[in-house]
Design a protein around this motif. Sequence first.
Motif, PDB file in Angstrom:
ATOM      1  N   ASP A 179       0.824  -1.213   0.000  1.00 52.56           N
ATOM      2  CA  ASP A 179       0.000   0.000   0.000  1.00 52.56           C
ATOM      3  C   ASP A 179       0.855   1.259   0.000  1.00 52.56           C
ATOM      4  O   ASP A 179       0.318   2.371  -0.019  1.00 52.56           O
ATOM      5  CB  ASP A 179      -0.925   0.015   1.224  1.00 52.56           C
ATOM      6  N   LYS A 180       2.167   1.077   0.043  1.00 48.92           N
ATOM      7  CA  LYS A 180       3.076   2.221   0.021  1.00 48.92           C
ATOM      8  C   LYS A 180       3.542   2.475  -1.410  1.00 48.92           C
ATOM      9  O   LYS A 180       4.019   1.566  -2.091  1.00 48.92           O
ATOM     10  CB  LYS A 180       4.283   1.965   0.922  1.00 48.92           C
ATOM     11  N   LEU A 181       3.412   3.715  -1.860  1.00 45.32           N
ATOM     12  CA  LEU A 181       3.760   4.080  -3.228  1.00 45.32           C
ATOM     13  C   LEU A 181       5.210   4.561  -3.278  1.00 45.32           C
ATOM     14  O   LEU A 181       5.582   5.511  -2.582  1.00 45.32           O
ATOM     15  CB  LEU A 181       2.822   5.185  -3.711  1.00 45.32           C
ATOM     16  N   THR A 182       6.033   3.909  -4.101  1.00 46.85           N
ATOM     17  CA  THR A 182       7.430   4.302  -4.262  1.00 46.85           C
ATOM     18  C   THR A 182       7.607   4.968  -5.622  1.00 46.85           C
ATOM     19  O   THR A 182       7.390   4.346  -6.665  1.00 46.85           O
ATOM     20  CB  THR A 182       8.369   3.090  -4.137  1.00 46.85           C
ATOM     21  N   ILE A 183       8.004   6.237  -5.581  1.00 45.11           N
ATOM     22  CA  ILE A 183       8.131   7.059  -6.790  1.00 45.11           C
ATOM     23  C   ILE A 183       9.615   7.322  -7.017  1.00 45.11           C
ATOM     24  O   ILE A 183      10.306   7.819  -6.118  1.00 45.11           O
ATOM     25  CB  ILE A 183       7.363   8.382  -6.618  1.00 45.11           C
ATOM     26  N   CYS A 184      10.111   7.002  -8.202  1.00 43.62           N
ATOM     27  CA  CYS A 184      11.554   7.056  -8.452  1.00 43.62           C
ATOM     28  C   CYS A 184      11.905   8.041  -9.562  1.00 43.62           C
ATOM     29  O   CYS A 184      11.174   8.191 -10.541  1.00 43.62           O
ATOM     30  CB  CYS A 184      12.081   5.674  -8.838  1.00 43.62           C
ATOM     31  N   TRP A 185      13.030   8.681  -9.367  1.00 41.32           N
ATOM     32  CA  TRP A 185      13.642   9.526 -10.408  1.00 41.32           C
ATOM     33  C   TRP A 185      15.104   9.131 -10.494  1.00 41.32           C
ATOM     34  O   TRP A 185      15.743   8.841  -9.483  1.00 41.32           O
ATOM     35  CB  TRP A 185      13.522  11.004 -10.021  1.00 41.32           C
ATOM     36  N   TRP A 186      15.647   9.109 -11.716  1.00 43.02           N
ATOM     37  CA  TRP A 186      17.089   8.885 -11.859  1.00 43.02           C
ATOM     38  C   TRP A 186      17.620   9.775 -12.976  1.00 43.02           C
ATOM     39  O   TRP A 186      16.918  10.117 -13.920  1.00 43.02           O
ATOM     40  CB  TRP A 186      17.408   7.412 -12.120  1.00 43.02           C
ATOM     41  N   GLY A 187      18.870  10.195 -12.813  1.00 37.86           N
ATOM     42  CA  GLY A 187      19.466  11.071 -13.813  1.00 37.86           C
ATOM     43  C   GLY A 187      20.571  11.923 -13.223  1.00 37.86           C
ATOM     44  O   GLY A 187      21.129  11.616 -12.167  1.00 37.86           O
ATOM     45  N   SER A 188      20.896  13.014 -13.916  1.00 45.03           N
ATOM     46  CA  SER A 188      21.944  13.929 -13.460  1.00 45.03           C
ATOM     47  C   SER A 188      21.305  15.206 -12.925  1.00 45.03           C
ATOM     48  O   SER A 188      20.174  15.550 -13.287  1.00 45.03           O
ATOM     49  CB  SER A 188      22.913  14.251 -14.610  1.00 45.03           C
TER      50      SER A 188
END
Length: 368
Positions: A179-188
């Motif tokens: 039920d926990k939402l994991t939001i990811c970003w990757w980059g510079s």
Amino acid sequence: MKLNVVVYGVVAGSYRTQNLIRSLFDISEINLFYLNPGLLWERPSLWNKIQRMIVELTVVWRSDIIIIPATRHQNPYKYKLAKFFKKQIITDFYISYYDTFVTDRKTIAKESPEAAKHFKLDRNAILSSDRTIFLNGSEAEYYTRLLDIKLSDIRYSIVPLCVDARQKAANPFANGTTDKLTICWWGSYIPLHGLDKIIEAAHLLSKIMSDFEFVLFGNDDEKAMPFRNKIRELGIENFVKIDNSKSFHNGQLEPFLVSRCDIALGGFGDSEKAKNVFLNKVADAFAFGIPVLSMKTKAMDTLLSGDDIVICDNQPQAIVDAVTALKMDRERLKKIGENGYNRYLDTFSYEAFKSRVKGVIQPQLNGN
């Protein structure tokens, strides 16, 4: 008779060019050569310099087609040499250095001699080529307009990004295992991505819900400091984490995304480049089948359909509204992930890339 095709420039560190060479090897009608004599210049002896000149002259003279690979177009002597021997020149115009440093990052003043140099070299690369490869139609229009070139006056082809096949993501939230939402970003840590807006969105989101986390994967501890400080100032350390230890290169980012990531974030920058280009991370997420949330860019109009990705304005509150809506609709999240994966297969996979590359070479194979 087979055509002699030469990839003329550095390959190391360029995944796109490695795939270009791989795809050219799969075309049976050509002989492929890779020419990177630059290392000879780094040796001080006159004999090594003479060797380089002999190698370059011989290989270019014996070629039929010269391909200048991605990010290696700012070497005017290569174009002059190919033109001298009347060879066909194809340039993979992956980025504009003038755009990167002058209009996007703004690290070089527009009126400076260095800016003028980048403008001239970028422009010369396109005008000296018999065909220019762009990543998408939007970038073709954007870069030629920026460099004062009429797109209708040049020959060009579209060959989109090519990304690795990946293990399919578990998408735990969409599939109901958490039920926990994991939001990811990757980059510079560059303005193109609008990372400050992502952090502000996390701050706003923390005021209305608690079962979520943002995990930001970068590549530079020093450049991450302003963002770490902002997270601390906003008091959202429990919701936002920066991790510079995991990357695709060291093999640690992919397992995390496969097992934990529920939504991948694209770009939210304000520059003209941000509004026109297609980011690598979006294609990466498609390869995993991870749903993507991003601002709209003109490149998306030329490459995607509306069901491949979730679009919102590049403002923190708009990001919050989109995340909130997605959290209430697991089926939509699942469907967006599936559509994105199918888009990867059709547009951004190696097989799609190989087909496009052969399409670029085909007119020469046909004698046109």
